[in-house]
Design a protein around this motif. Structure first.
Motif, mmCIF file in Angstrom:
data_model
loop_
_atom_site.group_PDB
_atom_site.id
_atom_site.type_symbol
_atom_site.label_atom_id
_atom_site.label_comp_id
_atom_site.label_asym_id
_atom_site.label_seq_id
_atom_site.Cartn_x
_atom_site.Cartn_y
_atom_site.Cartn_z
ATOM 1 N N GLY A 1 0.787 -1.228 0.000
ATOM 2 C CA GLY A 1 0.000 0.000 0.000
ATOM 3 C C GLY A 1 0.821 1.281 0.000
ATOM 4 N N SER A 2 2.127 1.180 -0.230
ATOM 5 C CA SER A 2 2.983 2.372 -0.206
ATOM 6 C C SER A 2 3.017 3.109 -1.539
ATOM 7 C CB SER A 2 4.404 1.987 0.192
ATOM 8 O OG SER A 2 4.978 1.157 -0.806
ATOM 9 N N ALA A 3 2.364 2.550 -2.571
ATOM 10 C CA ALA A 3 2.376 3.173 -3.891
ATOM 11 C C ALA A 3 1.196 2.678 -4.714
ATOM 12 C CB ALA A 3 3.677 2.855 -4.616
ATOM 13 N N ASP B 1 4.252 7.344 -5.327
ATOM 14 C CA ASP B 1 4.613 6.927 -3.966
ATOM 15 C C ASP B 1 3.829 7.730 -2.943
ATOM 16 O OD1 ASP B 1 6.611 5.034 -4.711
ATOM 17 O OD2 ASP B 1 7.949 6.712 -5.163
ATOM 18 N N VAL B 2 3.416 7.069 -1.865
ATOM 19 C CA VAL B 2 2.745 7.770 -0.773
ATOM 20 C C VAL B 2 3.736 8.753 -0.171
ATOM 21 C CG1 VAL B 2 1.739 7.509 1.526
ATOM 22 C CG2 VAL B 2 1.127 5.901 -0.290
ATOM 23 N N ILE B 3 3.310 10.025 -0.047
ATOM 24 C CA ILE B 3 4.210 11.049 0.483
ATOM 25 C C ILE B 3 3.724 11.636 1.799
ATOM 26 C CG2 ILE B 3 5.180 11.706 -1.738
ATOM 27 C CD1 ILE B 3 3.245 14.117 -1.700
ATOM 28 N N ALA B 4 2.426 11.523 2.111
ATOM 29 C CA ALA B 4 1.938 12.107 3.353
ATOM 30 C C ALA B 4 0.671 11.380 3.770
ATOM 31 C CB ALA B 4 1.656 13.594 3.172
ATOM 32 N N PRO B 5 0.411 11.249 5.029
ATOM 33 C CA PRO B 5 1.372 11.425 6.115
ATOM 34 C C PRO B 5 2.363 10.267 6.155
ATOM 35 C CG PRO B 5 -0.840 10.941 6.971
ATOM 36 C CD PRO B 5 -0.934 10.961 5.482
ATOM 37 N N PRO B 6 3.540 10.508 6.722
ATOM 38 C CA PRO B 6 4.568 9.463 6.756
ATOM 39 C C PRO B 6 4.049 8.199 7.424
ATOM 40 C CG PRO B 6 5.472 11.558 7.482
ATOM 41 C CD PRO B 6 3.986 11.750 7.354
ATOM 42 N N GLY B 7 4.404 7.062 6.803
ATOM 43 C CA GLY B 7 4.032 5.770 7.370
ATOM 44 C C GLY B 7 2.625 5.306 7.029
ATOM 45 N N GLN B 8 1.799 6.160 6.441
ATOM 46 C CA GLN B 8 0.439 5.775 6.076
ATOM 47 C C GLN B 8 0.452 4.971 4.784
ATOM 48 O OE1 GLN B 8 -2.489 6.380 7.894
ATOM 49 N NE2 GLN B 8 -0.922 6.835 9.427
ATOM 50 N N ARG B 9 -0.584 4.190 4.554
ATOM 51 C CA ARG B 9 -0.669 3.330 3.382
ATOM 52 C C ARG B 9 -2.018 3.492 2.708
ATOM 53 N NH1 ARG B 9 4.227 3.242 3.392
ATOM 54 N NH2 ARG B 9 5.434 1.640 4.410
ATOM 55 N N LEU B 10 -2.026 3.242 1.398
ATOM 56 C CA LEU B 10 -3.279 3.175 0.648
ATOM 57 C C LEU B 10 -3.914 1.818 0.919
ATOM 58 C CD1 LEU B 10 -1.903 4.613 -2.703
ATOM 59 C CD2 LEU B 10 -3.438 5.791 -1.104
#
Length: 145
Positions: free
Chosen positions: A46-48, A97-106
């Motif tokens: 889920g990071s991208a 890529d997920v950029i915000a908030p740090p550590g969050q996932r799709l």
């Protein structure tokens, strides 16, 4: 012979008199287009998210910039792909890529995807496409544009 030369001078002054310049061709209009294609995929963690876009931008001296964003609740993903600008359509696969908030996932559910082409000199968006995508497992399907 003198009459022909005189006639040519008079004709030239009549057409292109002082301060009057011959018309030049109008510059070509700015042509740009971007479309989010119908499917995309979510990374396993889920990071991208990976989307495919079809783009077109004219090779007219304009410096084009593109960016694609995706949002799901408070989670944002971003990419700024390089475009091929030769006046023809191209399909690219772009990973955001997920950029915000740090550590969050799709995660599974709907994701809003926005793609834009901007004239870098004026920062004016020239082409835009927005789609709502639904994450089903690790595949996303566009519901609307």
């Amino acid at each position: 012979m003198r009459k022909k030369i005189a006639a040519a001078v008079v004709l030239s002054l009549g057409l292109f008199g002082p301060g009057i310049q011959p018309a030049s061709a109008a510059p070509p209009s700015i042509r740009a287009d971007i479309e989010i294609l119908r499917t995309a995929s979510l990374s396993a963690d889920g990071s991208a998210v990976t989307v495919r876009v079809r783009s077109l931008c004219a090779d007219d001296g304009t410096v084009w910039e593109s960016y694609i964003t995706a949002q799901q609740d408070a989670v944002f993903a971003y990419a700024d792909p390089m475009l091929v600008c030769d006046g023809r359509r191209h399909v690219q696969t772009v990973t955001l890529d997920v950029i915000a908030p740090p550590g969050q996932r799709l995660k599974r559910g709907t994701i809003e995807v926005d793609a834009r082409i901007v004239d870098e000199a004026t920062l004016t968006p020239v082409a835009t496409d927005v789609a709502t995508a639904r994450a089903l497992g690790w595949t996303l399907f566009c519901l609307a544009e």
